[in-house]
Design an enzyme around this catalytic site. Structure first.
Site, PDB file in Angstrom:
ATOM      1  CG  HIS A 179      -2.137  -0.732   1.089  1.00  9.82           C
ATOM      2  ND1 HIS A 179      -2.993  -0.519   0.042  1.00  9.82           N
ATOM      3  CD2 HIS A 179      -2.680  -1.703   1.831  1.00  9.82           C
ATOM      4  CE1 HIS A 179      -4.024  -1.332   0.156  1.00  9.82           C
ATOM      5  NE2 HIS A 179      -3.842  -2.076   1.229  1.00  9.82           N
TER       6      HIS A 179
ATOM      7  CB  CYS B 192      -2.252  -1.241 -18.576  1.00 13.22           C
ATOM      8  SG  CYS B 192      -2.790  -2.939 -18.327  1.00 13.22           S
TER       9      CYS B 192
HETATM   10  C1  PEP Z   1      -0.987  -6.060 -14.076  1.00 10.69           C
HETATM   11  O1  PEP Z   1      -1.075  -7.192 -13.614  1.00 10.69           O
HETATM   12  O2  PEP Z   1       0.073  -5.570 -14.551  1.00 10.69           O
HETATM   13  C2  PEP Z   1      -2.169  -5.175 -14.093  1.00 10.69           C
HETATM   14  C3  PEP Z   1      -2.153  -4.015 -14.718  1.00 10.69           C
HETATM   15  O3  PEP Z   1      -3.262  -5.591 -13.386  1.00 10.69           O
HETATM   16  P1  PEP Z   1      -3.378  -5.475 -11.773  1.00 10.69           P
HETATM   17  O4  PEP Z   1      -2.181  -4.718 -11.273  1.00 10.69           O
HETATM   18  O5  PEP Z   1      -4.660  -4.780 -11.519  1.00 10.69           O
HETATM   19  O6  PEP Z   1      -3.382  -6.916 -11.394  1.00 10.69           O
END
Ligand code: PEP
Ligand code: MG
Length: 564
Positions: free
Chosen positions: A186, A489
């Site tokens: 966090h 992403c």
């Molecule tokens: C990832 O796994 O890189 C992603 C963007 O999804 P999350 O962080 O929400 O699992």
């Protein structure tokens, strides 16, 4: 030395987090006052007061901070905590004071959560935070928290409780340093959202005396308690360049004008509004589960239409990539997760929940389509945790059946990267989730600070998986006669040096926390596409993550000039 999680160079006095609440004694301490009933009532009242305090702080917070405070507020009156504390008041092995009963009940709940592992284990710090707050309330003492200081300071702690990080004042706190915690803790996520330089997993920092000037470099993880003149100058030049770095013109491109749209990762309409102000070119990842983390039951279609519509509203005419609910592992949703799996990260999470919870995905897609119909945003939809081409095909057909014309997948499981040509043959686009792709490629829990070195998207294996995904997408595009775009992403897109490598590998869009848009665009615009390709080749040839990072960083002197 620790693990740098948010870049920035700061030299300022340290303030240590307020000392932890003392454990109420047992046996011993002054005997409890009042009847059993009145003592039980005191516990209930204290829990309610803590909940009310956290809720009122949630009301004035926004985005991620609001979600975390609301979730912690819910925990304050958790029936398991309050009921077992009340039971302990009349325990056969000796009566406890209300403070002691709450303390022991909190330990019991924390132990149980930690035994469950994954996301549940991450909630241990929340429950211990709530316990400390209730004990202080019962004692009539102020709640534990961030120290007060007239002067801005670097906050040092063992690990920050979510409720504290959520409300810290970024005008007073210049940087965060924690002795434990990992890159996905966090502390790290909130530091990123607040744009505060941060170093985690730095053992020994709690020994630094209050008021001692310390130099922190959040890019490389340095924490130096006897800084010299050079570090003084580095901090001054970071302070001077930081404000210009915050600005993003709204058009990501390389030095030779090749467009790389820079998009934002958001979890709510409020986040989306902030991302629009930061000139994001669209949304590359709407984490829909973040809209509903506090819910025990499935949100209605109307609630969902409102939540997604709020995000579309912020980006008229722009691309918004909506990810369907990614429940499970570190983000369980009670209505879409099986909470007693032995190994949740490898369990029924993301798209896999579709089979066991029939109808939830269809209703969500329906809500997305309805919200899209009354906005001009260009809505794309993708499924998380896709592992096979069959899953991709099934998802695409559900989307098309509900009028959602641009289906895609997250590539975050190595199998999807390795079979990208067939997976991408079923959909229009892919977005690589480097957080999970790294966790699964390296078999290293993304929540664990002790595995931070493995959990590094610069790892050669991860870079190879990105390369394979781009190649597979190109093959699928050639076979279909229409190009398939591949974005990133995961957090990797927010690392300016890695962003250059990703573009060199053929990634066409980058999506990140809005705070990272300025630094990423500044560095991207300093290289041509040919240079980015060369740096990608350098990174791919490197034998280790550290070698890849340092070879690429040394070819990008702008990074150290800007303190990134
Ligand atoms: C990832 O796994 O890189 C992603 C963007 O999804 P999350 O962080 O929400 O699992
Ligand atoms: Mg993921």
């Amino acid at each position: 030395m620790g693990v740098g999680v948010v870049p920035g160079r700061v030299l300022a006095p340290v303030r240590q987090m307020t000392a932890a609440v003392q454990e109420p004694p047992f046996p011993g301490g002054s005997p409890a006052q009042g009847t059993l009933e009145s003592q039980s009532q005191r516990i209930k009242d204290a829990a309610k007061a803590v909940q009310a305090d956290l809720r009122s702080r949630a009301a004035t917070a926004s985005g991620e901070a609001k979600n975390i405070l609301s979730a912690t507020a819910l925990m304050a009156t958790d029936p398991m905590l309050v009921t077992s504390a009340i039971k302990l008041l009349s325990s056969p092995d000796g009566a406890r004071t209300p403070e002691r009963a709450v303390w022991e009940a909190g330990s019991g709940v924390a132990e149980m959560l930690s035994g469950l592992g994954g996301y549940m284990a991450e909630r241990v710090s929340d429950i211990l935070d709530v316990r400390a707050r209730i004990v202080c309330e019962l004692r009539g003492e102020p709640a534990p928290g961030i120290p007060y200081s007239e002067q801005p300071f670097i906050l040092v702690a063992e690990d920050l409780a979510p409720a504290d990080t959520a409300t810290l004042d970024p005008r007073k706190v210049l940087a965060l340093v924690t002795a434990s915690g990992g890159p996905q803790s966090h502390t790290a996520i909130l530091a990123r959202a607040l744009g505060l330089p941060a170093v985690v997993a730095a053992p020994g920092v709690q020994e630094i005396p209050d008021g001692q000037p310390v130099y922190v470099d959040g890019a490389v993880g340095i924490v130096n308690s006897s800084p010299g003149e050079e570090q003084q100058r580095a901090a001054e030049s970071w302070a001077a360049s930081a404000s210009s770095l915050k600005a993003f013109s709204g058009s990501g491109r390389t030095a030779d004008g090749f467009s790389v749209p820079l998009l934002a990762n958001v979890g709510s309409a409020a986040d989306a509004a902030l991302a629009a102000v930061a000139c994001a070119e669209g949304v590359g990842l709407l984490r829909t589960e973040f809209c509903f983390l506090n819910r025990d039951t499935e949100p209605t279609i109307a609630d969902q239409v409102e939540a997604y519509g709020g995000v579309f509203e912020a980006f008229p005419g722009r691309k918004v990539v909506v990810r369907t609910l990614d429940a499970g592992a570190d983000k369980p949703l009670p209505f879409l997760s099986n909470l007693d799996e032995p190994n949740p990260a490898l369990g029924v999470r993301g798209y896999r929940a579709h089979a066991g919870f029939p109808g939830v995905l269809e209703r969500q897609l329906q809500a997305i389509a309805t919200a899209a119909a009354s906005h001009t945003a260009e809505v794309w939809v993708m499924a998380p945790m896709i592992s096979t081409a069959e899953e991709a095909a099934e998802f695409a057909s559900l989307c098309l059946g509900l009028g959602l014309a641009t289906p895609g997948v997250m590539v975050e499981v190595p199998s999807a990267a390795l079979t990208a040509s067939s997976v991408l043959g079923e959909v229009d686009f892919a977005s690589i989730g480097t957080n999970d792709l790294t966790q699964y490629a390296m078999a290293a829990d993304r929540q664990l600070g002790s595995l931070a070195a493995l959990n590094d998207p610069w790892q050669p294996a991860v870079l190879q998986l990105v390369r394979l995904t781009v190649e597979g997408a190109a093959a699928a595009g050639a076979a279909d006669g229409k190009p398939k775009s591949v974005g990133v992403c995961g957090e990797a897109a927010a690392d300016p040096a890695l962003a250059v490598v990703l573009v060199g590998l053929g990634i066409t869009t980058l999506s990140m926390s809005a705070r990272a848009l300025g630094p990423v665009s500044a560095v991207l615009s300093s290289v041509t596409v040919a240079q980015a390709r060369e740096l990608a080749a350098v990174a791919l040839r490197a034998p280790t993550a550290a070698a890849a990072r340092s070879a690429v960083r040394s070819a990008l002197p702008l990074l150290s000039e800007l303190g990134l």
